[in-house]
Design an enzyme around this catalytic site. Structure first.
Site, PDB file in Angstrom:
ATOM      1  N   ARG A  90      17.933 -60.303 -25.240  1.00 35.74           N
ATOM      2  CA  ARG A  90      17.004 -59.577 -26.109  1.00 35.74           C
ATOM      3  C   ARG A  90      16.359 -60.527 -27.115  1.00 35.74           C
ATOM      4  O   ARG A  90      15.142 -60.461 -27.355  1.00 35.74           O
ATOM      5  CB  ARG A  90      17.736 -58.456 -26.838  1.00 35.74           C
ATOM      6  N   ASN A 144      18.099 -49.104 -21.771  1.00 36.59           N
ATOM      7  CA  ASN A 144      16.698 -49.332 -22.091  1.00 36.59           C
ATOM      8  C   ASN A 144      16.034 -50.282 -21.095  1.00 36.59           C
ATOM      9  O   ASN A 144      16.718 -51.098 -20.486  1.00 36.59           O
ATOM     10  CB  ASN A 144      16.567 -49.896 -23.508  1.00 36.59           C
ATOM     11  N   CYS A 165      17.741 -40.048 -25.330  1.00 40.49           N
ATOM     12  CA  CYS A 165      17.348 -40.893 -26.457  1.00 40.49           C
ATOM     13  C   CYS A 165      17.558 -40.101 -27.731  1.00 40.49           C
ATOM     14  O   CYS A 165      17.363 -38.876 -27.742  1.00 40.49           O
ATOM     15  CB  CYS A 165      15.879 -41.308 -26.312  1.00 40.49           C
ATOM     16  N   ASP A 166      17.942 -40.779 -28.790  1.00 44.64           N
ATOM     17  CA  ASP A 166      18.165 -40.068 -30.047  1.00 44.64           C
ATOM     18  C   ASP A 166      16.928 -40.028 -30.937  1.00 44.64           C
ATOM     19  O   ASP A 166      16.899 -39.293 -31.922  1.00 44.64           O
ATOM     20  CB  ASP A 166      19.345 -40.663 -30.824  1.00 44.64           C
ATOM     21  N   HIS A 195      10.038 -43.268 -26.310  1.00 47.66           N
ATOM     22  CA  HIS A 195       9.519 -44.102 -27.397  1.00 47.66           C
ATOM     23  C   HIS A 195       8.000 -44.058 -27.465  1.00 47.66           C
ATOM     24  O   HIS A 195       7.360 -44.984 -27.985  1.00 47.66           O
ATOM     25  CB  HIS A 195      10.000 -45.558 -27.266  1.00 47.66           C
ATOM     26  N   TYR A 244       8.529 -45.202 -32.926  1.00 50.94           N
ATOM     27  CA  TYR A 244       8.155 -46.375 -32.135  1.00 50.94           C
ATOM     28  C   TYR A 244       6.653 -46.514 -31.958  1.00 50.94           C
ATOM     29  O   TYR A 244       6.162 -47.589 -31.599  1.00 50.94           O
ATOM     30  CB  TYR A 244       8.848 -46.330 -30.768  1.00 50.94           C
TER      31      TYR A 244
END
Length: 445
Positions: A90, A144, A165-166, A195, A244
């Site tokens: 990442r 993800n 997803c939260d 997102h 997002y």
């Protein structure tokens, strides 16, 4: 019931187990199998879970394995929360993108594409194994980029894979609280991709209260998204975007903030979690307290660069408690016990959004029962949102094609077509940069 957690050595696994500990109803999960490639991380997380379960009667039994087939065989539910390339991967995604002046966030823009190209082949292999070893299992995907990965897996598992997803849940709860309603009773009209979605209405006792929110600058400025986007922009949209979307609407400011940051988010989490797992190598360390301390710091710094660029200040205390584990538990309960409920989930479109085909995975409210998740009919998105959703879904499809065919040319196309990558030349350099640092992308020819 047997729940298998893929990525079982991951830092957030105790959130899921903690939710299971609170479930006392008949038909609950009684056995949890943690699968991970890293035995040391499995050992650390198992210690945290043991402290969580201390004194809790009937706590689910926990076992661990590094053998994927063993973990999947006989599972009733499979929770996928893997991270291909780890947090170092990442951090590299972020560095390569920022060096080209574009966003490297793990689910949005160049970073999301790179992460997807690494993850899709692994997720597809998992889906094929589930179909062979646990054909009756339901897969709950939190890996993800969640929408993209769920769509890749759905090509082999159909509607038996559901993405969670939260973010939309947290957004809906914040709006409901601001409006004085019970978040558990409010109906959230939320539509988009993972997102990349918008709250267009929020009904409390049958009345849409969103217009009241949009008309009150003080209310709009009192919660996370209002601080991020600003009251004027929310009124212009006539909706409240998922947090997002700040990466899209304020891209230049966000990229500059990320470039100025001492560490990228991925590098921060990599170093933070490395300290946590190193601390738990000491057999005398208090595992649960170490985990709690690390989690609190993690949540408090979430999207810090975005909040800095927007002048949004610190996160509210109510936003520091996560939430995806509650979505996962509610989803499992609804399917296993036919406890019908409504959840915002990532599922195949099946005609819900006319602008996308039936197999496109979208994020919308769903009615959930023993037969799975069924998307609720929703009104069309406005043109500006439809255009963005279609553009990003087109990019996701190019990523899936590149992963399937191993096509470097198609990978370049995916980067070049993304709204946040503004040059074909930059797209080519991004592919060169990512293939240089990620051995897992060697399949692109």
């Amino acid at each position: 019931m047997k729940l298998t957690i893929l990525g079982g050595g991951g830092f957030r696994v105790p959130l899921v187990y903690g939710a299971l500990l609170g479930d006392r109803a008949e038909g609950r999960v009684t056995r949890v199998v943690l699968h991970d490639l890293d035995a040391g991380r499995l050992s650390a997380v198992t210690r945290v879970l043991a402290e969580q379960a201390a004194g809790v009667p009937g706590a689910p039994e926990v076992s661990v394995t590094t053998d994927l087939d063993e973990a999947l065989t006989g599972a009733d539910f499979v929770f996928s929360a893997i991270r291909v390339g780890g947090l170092e991967g990442r951090a590299q995604d972020e560095r390569v993108a920022l060096a080209e002046g574009v966003l490297g966030q793990e689910t949005v823009g160049a970073g999301g594409i790179a992460y997807g190209l690494r993850t899709v082949p692994v997720a597809v292999d998992i889906a094929r194994r589930v179909a062979r070893l646990a054909p009756d299992a339901w897969v709950i995907n939190f890996t993800n980029p969640a929408g993209l990965v769920t769509e890749a897996m759905s090509r082999h598992l159909g509607d038996r894979v559901i993405g969670i997803c939260d973010s939309p849940v947290g957004l809906g709860r914040r709006i409901a609280r601001v409006l004085g309603g019970d978040p558990n009773e409010a109906w959230i009209d939320y539509v988009g991709l993972n997102h990349l979605g918008w709250v267009r209405g929020l009904r409390i006792a049958g009345r849409d209260e969103l217009p009241r929110l949009l008309a009150d600058p003080d209310l709009l400025g009192s919660f996370e998204e209002g601080k991020l986007f600003g009251a004027d922009w929310l009124r212009s949209l006539g909706a409240v975007p998922n947090e997002y979307l700040h990466y899209y609407y304020f891209n230049r400011e966000t990229v500059r903030a990320y470039q100025r940051a001492e560490k990228t988010r991925g590098a921060f989490l990599r170093d933070q979690q490395a300290r946590f797992y190193e601390e738990l190598r000491d057999p005398e360390a208090a595992a649960l307290s170490a985990w709690d301390r690390t989690r609190a710091e993690r949540e408090a710094t979430y999207m810090a660069e975005n909040r800095e660029s927007a002048g949004a200040g610190e996160r509210d205390a109510d936003d520091l408690s996560g939430g995806y584990e509650k979505v996962a538990l509610a989803l499992m309960r609804a399917i296993a016990r036919d406890e019908r409920t409504t959840l915002i989930l990532n599922v195949r479109n099946h005609g819900t959004l006319a602008a996308l085909d039936a197999d496109a995975v979208i994020e919308v409210p769903c009615l959930v029962d023993a037969n799975g998740a069924h998307p609720v009919t929703v009104a069309p998105l406005p043109d500006h949102a439809t255009g963005l959703v279609c553009a990003v879904k087109g990019v996701e499809r190019e990523v899936l094609t590149a992963a399937e065919n191993g096509s470097r040319t198609t990978a370049v196309k995916a980067f070049a077509l993304h709204p946040l990558v503004d040059s074909v030349t930059v797209a080519r350099r991004l592919v060169e940069g990512y293939t240089a640092v990620h051995p897992g992308l060697s399949y692109l020819k």
